[in-house]
Design an enzyme around this catalytic site. Sequence first.
Site, PDB file in Angstrom:
ATOM      1  CB  THR A  18      -0.915   0.025   1.246  1.00  0.00           C
ATOM      2  OG1 THR A  18      -1.561  -1.248   1.372  1.00  0.00           O
ATOM      3  CG2 THR A  18      -1.965   1.106   1.141  1.00  0.00           C
ATOM      4  NE  ARG A  22       5.086   0.829   5.070  1.00  0.00           N
ATOM      5  CZ  ARG A  22       4.086   1.553   5.549  1.00  0.00           C
ATOM      6  NH1 ARG A  22       3.295   1.049   6.475  1.00  0.00           N
ATOM      7  NH2 ARG A  22       3.883   2.783   5.103  1.00  0.00           N
ATOM      8  CB  SER A 113       3.901   4.050   8.442  1.00  0.00           C
ATOM      9  OG  SER A 113       2.884   4.921   8.859  1.00  0.00           O
ATOM     10  CG  HIS A 114       1.253   2.228  11.572  1.00  0.00           C
ATOM     11  ND1 HIS A 114       1.128   2.603  10.254  1.00  0.00           N
ATOM     12  CD2 HIS A 114       0.782   0.976  11.666  1.00  0.00           C
ATOM     13  CE1 HIS A 114       0.570   1.611   9.585  1.00  0.00           C
ATOM     14  NE2 HIS A 114       0.346   0.617  10.407  1.00  0.00           N
ATOM     15  CG  ASP A 278       2.066   7.787  11.320  1.00  0.00           C
ATOM     16  OD1 ASP A 278       2.363   8.990  11.167  1.00  0.00           O
ATOM     17  OD2 ASP A 278       2.012   6.983  10.364  1.00  0.00           O
ATOM     18  CG  ASP A 280       5.214   7.893   8.059  1.00  0.00           C
ATOM     19  OD1 ASP A 280       4.316   7.622   8.896  1.00  0.00           O
ATOM     20  OD2 ASP A 280       5.028   7.812   6.832  1.00  0.00           O
ATOM     21  CG  ASP A 282       1.867   9.275   6.968  1.00  0.00           C
ATOM     22  OD1 ASP A 282       1.841   8.734   8.095  1.00  0.00           O
ATOM     23  OD2 ASP A 282       2.046   8.645   5.905  1.00  0.00           O
ATOM     24  NE  ARG A 283      -1.330   5.327   9.405  1.00  0.00           N
ATOM     25  CZ  ARG A 283      -1.836   4.117   9.439  1.00  0.00           C
ATOM     26  NH1 ARG A 283      -2.504   3.712  10.513  1.00  0.00           N
ATOM     27  NH2 ARG A 283      -1.687   3.297   8.423  1.00  0.00           N
ATOM     28  CB  THR A 345      -6.924   1.333   0.956  1.00  0.00           C
ATOM     29  OG1 THR A 345      -8.244   1.171   1.477  1.00  0.00           O
ATOM     30  CG2 THR A 345      -5.949   1.498   2.092  1.00  0.00           C
ATOM     31  CD  GLU A 364      -5.786   6.277   3.019  1.00  0.00           C
ATOM     32  OE1 GLU A 364      -6.043   5.193   2.476  1.00  0.00           O
ATOM     33  OE2 GLU A 364      -4.641   6.597   3.379  1.00  0.00           O
ATOM     34  CD  GLU A 365      -9.638   3.054   7.447  1.00  0.00           C
ATOM     35  OE1 GLU A 365      -9.514   2.832   8.655  1.00  0.00           O
ATOM     36  OE2 GLU A 365      -8.795   2.712   6.587  1.00  0.00           O
ATOM     37  CB  SER A 366      -5.962   4.178   8.141  1.00  0.00           C
ATOM     38  OG  SER A 366      -5.625   4.903   6.973  1.00  0.00           O
ATOM     39  CE  LYS A 377      -1.428   8.053   6.125  1.00  0.00           C
ATOM     40  NZ  LYS A 377      -0.975   7.186   5.023  1.00  0.00           N
ATOM     41  NE  ARG A 497      -5.579  -2.361   7.376  1.00  0.00           N
ATOM     42  CZ  ARG A 497      -4.665  -2.470   8.353  1.00  0.00           C
ATOM     43  NH1 ARG A 497      -5.043  -2.810   9.564  1.00  0.00           N
ATOM     44  NH2 ARG A 497      -3.384  -2.269   8.113  1.00  0.00           N
TER      45      ARG A 497
HETATM   46  C1  VG1 Z   1      -2.818   1.159   5.811  1.00  0.00           C
HETATM   47  C2  VG1 Z   1      -4.083   1.990   5.853  1.00  0.00           C
HETATM   48  C3  VG1 Z   1      -4.140   2.901   4.646  1.00  0.00           C
HETATM   49  C4  VG1 Z   1      -2.875   3.766   4.593  1.00  0.00           C
HETATM   50  C5  VG1 Z   1      -1.649   2.873   4.620  1.00  0.00           C
HETATM   51  C6  VG1 Z   1      -0.376   3.668   4.705  1.00  0.00           C
HETATM   52  O1  VG1 Z   1      -2.816   0.340   4.667  1.00  0.00           O
HETATM   53  O2  VG1 Z   1      -5.214   1.168   5.915  1.00  0.00           O
HETATM   54  O3  VG1 Z   1      -5.300   3.692   4.710  1.00  0.00           O
HETATM   55  O4  VG1 Z   1      -2.850   4.548   3.445  1.00  0.00           O
HETATM   56  O5  VG1 Z   1      -1.694   2.017   5.760  1.00  0.00           O
HETATM   57  O6  VG1 Z   1      -0.374   4.513   5.815  1.00  0.00           O
HETATM   58  P1  VG1 Z   1      -3.234  -1.220   4.709  1.00  0.00           P
HETATM   59  O7  VG1 Z   1      -2.976  -1.733   3.324  1.00  0.00           O
HETATM   60  O8  VG1 Z   1      -2.379  -1.848   5.757  1.00  0.00           O
HETATM   61  O9  VG1 Z   1      -4.670  -1.249   5.108  1.00  0.00           O
HETATM   62  V1  VG1 Z   1       1.059   4.794   6.606  1.00  0.00           V
HETATM   63  O10 VG1 Z   1       0.796   6.017   7.760  1.00  0.00           O
HETATM   64  O11 VG1 Z   1       1.381   3.226   7.149  1.00  0.00           O
HETATM   65  O12 VG1 Z   1       2.127   5.290   5.492  1.00  0.00           O
HETATM   66 CO    CO Z   2       2.420   6.866   8.382  1.00  0.00          CO
END
Ligand code: VG1
Ligand code: CO
Length: 544
Positions: A18, A22, A113-114, A278, A280, A282-283, A345, A364-366, A377, A497
């Site tokens: 996504t 990683r 990210s997180h 989070d 990096d 962005d959240r 997504t 996004e909902e995330s 983001k 999910r």
């Molecule tokens: C998750 C979230 C998605 C977001 C992505 C990257 O992806 O659901 O909305 O864009 O992480 O965010 P997935 O494929 O695990 O559902 V970040 O802050 O990890 O760069």
């Molecule tokens: Co992130």
Amino acid sequence: MNTRIVPTQPFADQKPGTSGLRKKVPVFQQPHYLENFVQSIFDSLESFQGKTLVVGGDGRYYNRQAIQIILKMAAANGFGRVLVGQGGILSTPAASAVIRKYQAFGGIILSASHNPAGPHEDFGIKYNISNGGPAPEKVTEAIFARSKVIDQYKILDAADVELDKLGTFQLETLTVEVIDSVADYAELMESLFDFDRIHQLLTSGQFRMCMDSLHAVTGPYAHALFEQRLGAPSGTVQNGIPLEDFGGGHPDPNLVYAHDLVEILFGENAPDFGAASDGDGDRNMILGNHFFVTPSDSLAVLAANAKLVPGYQSGLSGIARSMPTSQAPDRVAARLGIECYETPTGWKFFGNLLDAGKATLCGEESFGTGSNHIREKDGLWAVLFWLNIIAVRKQSVKQIVQEHWQTYGRNYYSRHDYEAVDSDRAATLMNNLHSLLPNLKGKQFGSYEVDYADDFSYTDPVDGSVSKNQGVRIGFTDGSRIVFRLSGTGTQGATLRVYLESYEPNIAKHNLDPQQALGDLIAIADELAQIRTLTGMDKPTVIT
Ligand code: VG1
Ligand code: CO
């Protein structure tokens, strides 16, 4: 030139998910692993000779080593200049801002990210294009295709670059500029928000906020913005020093992983406003005094109040949300008479809409919200947006959201994650669901009747590209929805999910616990997908 051409063999598992590639740190530390991927990026690009690349990351374990490798490979491959954040630090939104400001050719962002960090945890790398946004699918697919056949990479033999000192360094023909990680980003924020008004709010003695950077990348940005520039007392930012292992935590701003902040905002003598970001940056998560704002509602509230903020006072051209995000923003768009786009997504799908001027705000909902100011983001941007609205409306977070529900109705929303599920079992679950889809329309589940059931497919309205299999959607005749998809960011097994949503226009029913309000849908989801049986888990790992 001291370039070395190193023979290598492909790794089969370098498919970006996504948001980039990683993997566990030891996977990245295998000889040639990172180099192969970086060379695959460069091999998939054209005409970058002499141009500028931006490089930075969230400061997690292996960030510094990876940056040294990338700098030497950028030199050997013919880039002219690299802008790298001091200490190797650039939040994802700051990297996007820097790419745009200096009209760079692109950027490499190092982050998972997180996901937790440390010698045995996760690392990640992704490529962003010249608009500052994540590479679109056609680019990530080209990178993956290249990674499967790569047989050599180019790297300069040179000493490491000093990353902690601002200034310019030469790696043969490549100029490396170590830039302030925060300055360009802070300047952009100041151009969008009413800093004087937010300053008044934060120094009024009537308002207290708490920002939790969870030992991840936003610490230096949050200190500079909230405490130094906007007058909040020192100590407003907690866990503000980025650590290579994020303090052993899980820098995911939600009710489960940001529990220290949640305890403060739901405790005695709670402050008026709380926020977390989070790994990096962005959240974001937004909390009021004893109040949690769901990310979908947050996007809707920002959209409805955008004209109160200087950067958006002329209004929005449109809104975009990812498919599983609740339909709360759609209601705001309808009232504003603007379009609300529904994308798969992942932030990469917003890029074209933003570039074409079709959308101004995205979410996004995330826990991701952002706008056309960059192409990622942006966690602290969302925090500043909320503070700006509060400074103008002089109401609490809770009042603002409740008034929003009174105007638009409430979209009850929740996401249930089942983490580290056996991959085969997760695949079986999704296959079973697929086989049910053709016969679901018209079927009754309690008081719910299925209106449509499909696997979401997206046609980009700008370039016509089609992205299939983006999540199973089951929509009911009253507008409720259940969405199922597998995560594309995890590094262990599969993560299922399940996204649940129902609409409640009746004000008298706006104060239910979402898990209760969604209780019937939760049961239907289990009945349809046999979640408990197939995952072997009797409840989700994380509920947001
Ligand atoms: C998750 C979230 C998605 C977001 C992505 C990257 O992806 O659901 O909305 O864009 O992480 O965010 P997935 O494929 O695990 O559902 V970040 O802050 O990890 O760069
Ligand atoms: Co992130």
